[in-house]
Motif scaffolding. Structure first.
Motif, short mmCIF file in Angstrom:
data_model
loop_
_atom_site.label_atom_id
_atom_site.label_comp_id
_atom_site.label_asym_id
_atom_site.label_seq_id
_atom_site.Cartn_x
_atom_site.Cartn_y
_atom_site.Cartn_z
N TYR B 23 14.73 41.65 -5.04
CA TYR B 23 15.16 40.72 -6.10
C TYR B 23 16.59 40.35 -5.77
CZ TYR B 23 11.35 42.47 -9.03
OH TYR B 23 10.13 42.82 -9.54
N ALA B 28 13.86 46.60 -4.56
CA ALA B 28 13.11 47.42 -5.50
C ALA B 28 12.07 48.26 -4.77
CB ALA B 28 12.44 46.56 -6.56
N GLY B 49 14.81 54.21 -11.50
CA GLY B 49 15.16 53.15 -10.57
C GLY B 49 14.66 53.40 -9.17
N HIS B 216 8.08 61.36 -16.16
CA HIS B 216 9.24 62.19 -15.86
C HIS B 216 9.05 63.60 -16.41
CE1 HIS B 216 11.63 58.97 -14.26
NE2 HIS B 216 11.49 58.24 -15.33
N THR D 148 20.97 54.88 -8.81
CA THR D 148 20.12 53.86 -8.20
C THR D 148 20.46 52.44 -8.66
OG1 THR D 148 18.53 54.36 -9.90
CG2 THR D 148 18.13 55.30 -7.72
N GLN D 150 21.91 49.25 -8.28
CA GLN D 150 22.45 48.70 -7.04
C GLN D 150 23.57 47.71 -7.27
OE1 GLN D 150 19.20 47.58 -4.34
NE2 GLN D 150 17.99 49.15 -5.33
N THR D 158 16.77 43.21 -15.79
CA THR D 158 16.23 43.53 -14.48
C THR D 158 16.36 45.01 -14.14
OG1 THR D 158 18.31 43.17 -13.30
CG2 THR D 158 16.92 41.24 -13.65
N GLY D 162 14.59 53.49 -17.36
CA GLY D 162 15.56 54.57 -17.49
C GLY D 162 16.99 54.08 -17.34
N GLN D 163 17.19 53.14 -16.41
CA GLN D 163 18.53 52.61 -16.23
C GLN D 163 19.03 51.95 -17.51
OE1 GLN D 163 17.54 50.10 -12.88
NE2 GLN D 163 18.23 51.60 -11.37
N ALA D 188 13.14 57.77 -21.56
CA ALA D 188 12.77 57.10 -20.31
C ALA D 188 13.50 57.69 -19.12
CB ALA D 188 13.08 55.60 -20.43
N1 LIG Z 1 13.40 41.59 -12.00
C1 LIG Z 1 14.28 42.39 -11.35
N2 LIG Z 1 15.43 41.84 -10.85
C2 LIG Z 1 16.33 42.61 -10.20
N3 LIG Z 1 16.20 43.93 -10.00
C3 LIG Z 1 15.07 44.53 -10.46
C4 LIG Z 1 14.07 43.80 -11.18
N4 LIG Z 1 13.10 44.66 -11.51
C5 LIG Z 1 13.48 45.89 -11.05
N5 LIG Z 1 14.66 45.82 -10.42
C6 LIG Z 1 15.39 46.92 -9.77
O1 LIG Z 1 14.51 47.56 -8.91
C7 LIG Z 1 14.73 48.97 -8.91
C8 LIG Z 1 13.43 49.71 -9.20
O2 LIG Z 1 13.05 49.47 -10.57
P1 LIG Z 1 11.78 50.16 -11.20
O3 LIG Z 1 11.62 49.61 -12.58
O4 LIG Z 1 10.62 50.03 -10.29
O5 LIG Z 1 12.23 51.70 -11.28
P2 LIG Z 1 11.43 52.94 -11.84
O6 LIG Z 1 11.22 53.86 -10.73
O7 LIG Z 1 10.24 52.50 -12.60
O8 LIG Z 1 12.51 53.58 -12.83
P3 LIG Z 1 12.32 54.23 -14.30
O9 LIG Z 1 11.89 55.62 -14.08
O10 LIG Z 1 13.69 54.20 -14.86
O11 LIG Z 1 11.34 53.42 -15.05
C9 LIG Z 1 15.81 49.23 -9.94
O12 LIG Z 1 17.03 49.44 -9.25
C10 LIG Z 1 15.88 47.96 -10.75
O13 LIG Z 1 17.20 47.72 -11.15
#
Ligand SMILES: Nc1ncnc2c1ncn2[C@@H]1O[C@H](COP(=O)(O)OP(=O)(O)OP(=O)(O)O)[C@@H](O)[C@H]1O
Ligand SMILES: Nc1ncnc2c1ncn2[C@@H]1O[C@H](COP(=O)(O)OP(=O)(O)OP(=O)(O)O)[C@@H](O)[C@H]1O
Ligand SMILES: [Mg+2]
Ligand SMILES: [Mg+2]
Lengths: 356, 273, 320, 273, 356
Positions: B23, B28, B49, B216, D148, D150, D158, D162-163, D188
């Protein structure tokens, strides 16, 4: 581990003994909570109350001049075009869109009906079908651009408004087809103008059509899957898609329905004004949106009831006729209608709040 | 990471290879692999993340990956929207739930597959059978232990956080045919309600439908999972057998405190049947 | 309420923002007061707002009015509504714009808009003399929907100037090289300026400007002024409102055709009073099918062969 | 449930009595009481839909109760909006997070209390000090273990689930003066990130700021709480001492499997100092 | 238990050894990702590209007739009023509102400036201040109704539109104040019409004011707390309030700013048309909304950049003049502008998608 799992953490041991009755609280009784409940579950009730109140107020102020079958059915007649268009507009607004091209589609459809009959000599029923098809097509283009090309509805319908209106002027050469000719050669075009007189009351088929249309849409929106999808798409398109609704199909169908209804409005317009006039309907978009919003449908989509738009249109109709009969002149009427539009919605808001 | 050598005949239900999703500046998914096998509960764990939600979204078509290939039951697929996935019998509980806030519980539960009244009213007038849908919804929520839902006609936006999650979980469980993805299904749930979801997961597996569970909650994961996929920095970092590895080692691998075991010791396929 | 006692009348205009209709209303109000008639006035929201006019007629019927003065937005579509009013025993008088057909109203008090255009067209042609053959003309019209008044004035001007009309029921289909282009102004200064600029960008050597009314003319003048050409261009217009006549005096406009809305309106009220009293209907002017309230060319630079009045006289008779 | 007799001199930071809130037919709070004392961590537990979120919202002004009274440090208050509460130094992590999706992490963290540039640009032109705010935000997220993230300029919409939660928790912890309400702050969050939040809670308490912690995670609750408020069917059902009662009894009381202990055995006030 | 807690569950024992470096991925290099990045971080870039493209296309089609300093600065002049109003509209739309009363406020303010000077003989600078105050007051009423009474902005400004316009006509009695009189007695009113000629280029103070206004607003929106709050309120009002933004104050300030800017537009209008005319500006609301939407600001609030509206207004200006110069007649221009509005936004959408 898959068979008879060791029921998780030890602190969960008591869970099997947890009560399994559904939570019950004493229902508050009495009239007030009942009214509140009704207002909550029937969003169109609030504009209906405002409507009734305004009829009563003008009735008191003007007496029988206003509170007569003649005047009251006159309002229905005056409101019918805006009402029909507002029905179309409601559908679009429920999907979080807006349709600025309603008036233009209406007029072009009526011009098509008229010109096909008179310029090309096509039989009136066929011409009418062509007009309805034309409206539906315009709606389809709107819907396709919104759903597939993903353009904002405001821009799509603004562009279509200009395109359709210019087409209308170019095609019709700004020529009105006169009522006398239509009456003589294709009275079917004036079908919706047919009057049923019951005592002083004068209902036209157009007004009846409007009422039936609203009932039909209310049924469709509340009782069919399509209706629920319209709400879901308007509420949150992305969630709707994720949860399995074919949002694009729903959107296209809504804009097509809107176009078709506008074409019917065009037919009703011929009935109302007798002639086919390419310059009518210039304010239909703003008036229909006004009716919809006064009727309590959110411009952000997904919330409100289509019947509200009918009441919204009628509220404006009541104010307009009432103020005129009270003798306010045009600019003062506009000024007061402005005040009253804000007032009506403020009352609406107030009732909602009080009932929350 | 070839797995053909090991499991031989078992064909994965989902197979993802080298999936990438950017993205803008954000990465991601970074060349991630993914496998789900028939009848198993695959847990996916990882830091916030790490990209867990992203990869399951890529699998079900909610996100279009930039690179990589996904096969469902051996056939390469390219879903353009989650609808395509749903039509194949894949259900997903999104982390952000994907409910329509203004609609009622029943409306949300049946979105896109409403029940119509029997007979004339249903076939000709296409009237919805609201009563049947409400009863069904009420039943499903009660099964999940969500007995505090006072009115089944409440708009979803007026529900408590846990009640909302319950609606999403109930929906997926009720309609899945091929497999279910659950992205942190118990995050907002209470003790009792979480327990019911774990039971539900086991029921679903018992019916032979595989499940991807993102969570988690380590005790939950180790209780129900057949294999644990550890995701780290956008990649599949390791796949371990929850019966062979300790929770604390799994957490250590997940957070980068410990190296993952060598590939041959990992659990890339289920134990040979 | 006092209805039933006093005679009541309605005035329905196209809009009530155009000074022309404002003056018409003033004339009607003054006369109504004098004769003890209760007057209600109505207007469309924008030019061409036909629906509102239909509603206005219905309201007048509901209100029990004795007579209606009407400047129709859509001259043929309004006919059924007018018929309904006449059936209810109401005297309907068309003001300024005849209905189509003209006998749909009980009487018509109007100016001849085509004639108004023709006068300025003739004047402009005469003013240019031989140069008329090489004129570069900008046509600043009302709106894309081509309302009848606009078409009549435009076509009248062209006829007077000596240009072949094509279809006299619409503007823009003429093929004469001298016409640089048509643009629309909405009849106000802003539109006038923008339309003028557009046409100037197309051909900066424009030297004759027809404008639908005087506000549009004032806007066109500003556009010309900003490029320093205000003195080499002939602007002609129609209406004869006081600011317009003043603009003729100041040299902004070369000539304008003056109309008499106050007169139309007060005559109309008189006719309604007479109808209410004795049931007599007004008669048209000799030889015409309507009562002509007249139009005169106002200019301080009279030319041969076109009758005109001076600015001083125009100022005396102007209406706003 | 009078507590005047017992603790005598300790004045509660928050005292709620007989709070009631109806939504149409739904009863969210049903004559509930509430007490928070200085310097303590008060955990609130209860089934989904028990009314936990509703009661803390009533305390901070996000919801206007129909009946009942709320005192902050002995003074009756009536907050009309959460702003009033914030002005008193009360911070809250909402269960639905209350972030502006399209704005960046830093914008969200500093909403309503932005930092301006030093000197002329800040005072006269009121220019924001974006760099300082971004650094601060990055620091707070790193403190929570959310490494994580970025790009600190990412829009909140986005971020991973959890973030997002991390952003809300970091915001509340950074700015609270009087007390903090955390509505399921770790729901989360990953294992590592949850641990950091628990540490953060202990840090905040060490600074003398009391905390209300709503959580479904019993081990967490029993680890950090000084008192445990058990909410059930819209009411305060019991308040127990996590050091004296077992987790399994607490869960039993919470789910209705066991009667609450008699009032005199409950922990309605902290142990006398 | 409060001191040195026994570090939770046993499986967490390894946490202290977890890496604490921030996640790093290789940045993709090359031109394409760079452009994508720029498009992402600068939303106004997309309409700017569309604008430049359309200038280039018309430049190729028309040559020096269009691609001259004269024609290009003429567009600036033609666009200035809509541009200034679009700046006001942008602010309101960023808060998820809409302001239908912009045109009416603009005209009433200019009428106040004119009538105060000429009817009451008040010195022009004071009258101008009164006009500006009048616009701000109207804006305040809008804002108050939206923020405090919680009425939908569409309804509030629709009502105000009618009220203000009617007031304008009633107060001015539809009388124009002629350019010649203003020039003679109060030239300050025409201040914004002052022309600076640089070769063929002809800039007016009004056009320069418009450009400065946009720069100022861009600064305010991006670099001050107020600006961030405007976005937050538009994005999600409830969340903004919960997270501590005084949403109502922000809303009221935005509508007041909108009213004030519209009053400036009224002043600039006098400069542009020379006279004070109560019938101007009737299309200002629809034209300003069009500019804003073409400029990429979402009607749902919270997304987009104010500079986009400037480019949006210019895009429409370029099309209008370009088409006229190509010889399209008025009706066809009208139609084609409809097509091009849709086209411009489609291109915009396509660029966004390609850069995602
Ligand atoms: N639409 C988007 N635009 C920009 N960055 C994104 C977008 N969607 C996700 N990300 C980024 O991609 C990375 C992975 O996100 P993802 O939601 O898959 O994490 P996750 O493993 O499900 O985390 P959590 O356990 O917190 O739900 C993160 O750093 C997030 O900020
Ligand atoms: N705006 C609202 N309208 C109607 N009902 C509501 C509204 N808000 C909450 N409720 C109802 O009030 C009850 C209590 O909700 P609340 O969110 O306080 O529960 P909770 O204890 O926080 O649950 P959870 O653990 O799931 O977050 C629920 O039954 C919910 O459906
Ligand atoms: Mg996730
Ligand atoms: Mg909660």
């Amino acid at each position: 581990m898959s068979e008879t799992a060791s029921k998780g953490q030890d602190y969960e041991s008591s869970l099997s003994r947890a009560t399994s009755s559904v939570a019950e609280f004493e229902r508050r009784k009495g009239l007030v909570p009942k009214i509140r409940g009704a207002l909550h579950s029937t969003p169109a009730l609030v504009p209906l109350i405002v409507l009734v109140l305004s009829i009563v107020v003008f009735g008191i102020l003007l007496g029988s001049k206003f509170f007569s079958p003649f005047a009251l059915t006159l309002i229905l007649q005056q409101v019918q075009i805006v009402g029909i268009v507002a029905a179309a507009q409601s559908l679009v607004i429920l999907t979080a869109g807006i349709d600025l091209s309603v008036g233009a589609i209406m007029v072009l459809s009526s011009v098509v009906m008229g010109q096909f009959t008179f310029r090309y000599g096509i039989p009136a029923p066929v011409s009418i079908l062509c007009g309805l098809a034309c409206g539906t097509l315009m709606g389809f283009i709107n819907g396709w651009l919104v759903a597939k090309v993903k353009l904002p509805p405001f821009i799509v319908t603004l562009g279509m408004w200009q395109i359709v209106l210019a087409t209308n002027f170019l095609y019709s050469a700004n020529e009105t087809i006169r009522a006398q000719e239509i009456e003589a050669q294709a009275p079917l075009l004036q079908f919706f103008g047919t009057v049923i007189a019951l005592g002083g009351a004068r209902l036209t088929y157009g007004a009846i059509f409007m009422l039936l249309l609203f009932l039909f849409l209310a049924y469709m929106l509340n009782q069919t899957a399509w209706g629920r999808h319209v709400y879901a798409v308007g509420d949150d398109k992305e969630s709707a898609e994720l949860s399995g609704i074919e949002a694009n199909k729903v959107l296209i169908s809504v804009y097509m329905a809107s176009g078709l209804i506008c074409a019917f409005a065009g037919w009703a317009l011929v009935g109302r004004i007798g002639s086919v006039s390419p310059t009518s309907g210039q304010l239909a978009n703003i008036e229909s949106i006004t009716a919809v919003v006064i009727g309590g449908i959110s411009l952000f989509g997904g919330r409100g009831a289509v019947m509200g738009s009918l009441f919204g249109a009628l509220i404006v109709g009541v104010f307009t006729l009432g103020l005129r009969l009270l003798g306010a002149d045009a600019q003062w009427t506009y000024l007061l209608i402005g005040v009253l539009i804000i007032g009506a919605v403020a009352v609406d808001q107030w009732i909602r709040k009080a009932s929350a | 990471m070839d797995q053909e050598g090991i499991g031989m005949t078992i064909q994965p239900v989902v197979q993802g290879r080298n999936i990438v999703k950017h993205y803008g500046h954000v990465t991601a998914i970074d060349h991630a692999d993914f496998d789900l096998f028939p009848g198993e509960v695959l847990a996916v764990i990882g830091d916030n993340g790490a990209g867990k939600s992203s990869i399951v979204k890529a699998i079900c078509g909610a996100v279009q990956p930039d690179e990589g290939e996904i096969k469902i039951e051996g056939k390469p697929v390219r879903f353009h929207s989650p609808l395509d996935a749903r039509d194949m019998g894949i259900e997903i509980v999104y982390q952000q739930l994907a409910l329509s806030p203004a609609l009622s519980i029943a409306d949300n539960m049946f979105a896109g597959r409403e029940l119509r009244k029997p007979g004339f009213m249903g076939t000709v007038f296409r009237q919805l059978d609201k009563k049947r849908m409400e009863e069904f919804a009420r039943q499903k929520l009660t099964d999940l232990g969500l007995m505090t839902v006072q009115s089944i006609n409440q708009a979803v936006e007026t529900l408590s956080g846990g009640q909302r999650q319950g609606v999403a979980v109930a929906r997926a469980a009720a309609f899945a045919k091929k497999f279910i993805i659950m992205d942190e299904p118990t995050a907002a749930l209470g003790v009792k309600e979480s327990r019911r979801v774990l039971e539900l997961i086991q029921d679903v597996r018992a019916k032979g439908i595989p499940i991807i569970l993102i969570s988690h909650n380590m005790p939950h994961v180790f209780e129900v999972a057949d294999r644990v996929h550890i995701h780290r920095l956008g990649k599949r970092h390791a796949v371990v057998d929850p019966k062979k590895i300790s929770m604390s080692d799994a957490v250590a691998i997940m957070t980068g405190a410990m190296e993952p075991p060598p590939v041959e010791e990992q659990q890339l396929t289920p134990k040979a049947a | 309420e006092s209805h039933g006692m006093a005679t009541s009348a309605c005035l329905i205009t196209k809009t009530d923002t155009n000074p022309f209709f404002v003056k018409m209303k003033e004339g009607a109000t003054a006369k109504a007061e004098e004769l003890g008639i209760e007057l209600k006035s109505f207007a469309g929201k924008v030019d061409g707002d036909h629906e509102t006019q239909v509603q206005a007629i219905e309201t007048c019927i509901a209100d029990g009015a004795k007579g209606i003065l009407l400047t129709a937005s859509d001259t043929s579509s309004i006919v059924p509504a007018v018929q309904q009013a006449r059936d209810a025993g109401i005297l309907v008088i068309a003001l300024d714009t005849p209905l189509n057909p003209i006998d749909s109203a009980d009487a018509t008090f109007a100016t001849d808009n085509f004639l108004a255009g023709e006068l300025i067209g003739k004047w402009a042609a005469a003013k240019l003399g031989d140069e008329a053959a090489n004129a570069k003309i900008a046509m600043l019209d009302l709106g894309v929907s081509q309302p009848t008044v606009g078409v009549l004035r435009d076509q009248g001007f062209l006829q007077g100037f000596g240009i072949d009309l094509g279809d006299p029921n619409k503007w823009g289909d003429e093929e004469d090289e001298r016409i640089v282009g048509n643009d629309v102004t909405a009849g106000n200064e802003e539109g006038g300026r923008k339309a003028m600029e557009n046409l100037l960008a197309k051909d900066p050597m424009i030297n004759v400007v027809y404008t639908i009314n005087e506000p549009a003319a004032a806007g066109a003048y500003e556009a010309l002024k900003s490029i320093g050409r205000e003195n080499d261009v002939l602007i002609v217009s129609v209406d004869g409102g006081c600011p317009g006549v003043q603009n003729v005096a100041d040299g902004v406009i070369g000539a304008t055709s003056q109309q008499y809305p106050l007169l139309m309106a007060s005559k109309g009220i008189e006719a309604i009073a007479a109808w209410a009293k004795d049931g007599v209907k007004p008669q048209p002017t000799e030889g015409k099918d309507f009562f002509d309230t007249g139009v005169s060319l106002v200019t301080d630079e009279p030319v041969d062969g076109v009758e005109s009045i001076s600015v001083a006289e125009g100022t005396e008779r102007c209406w706003g």
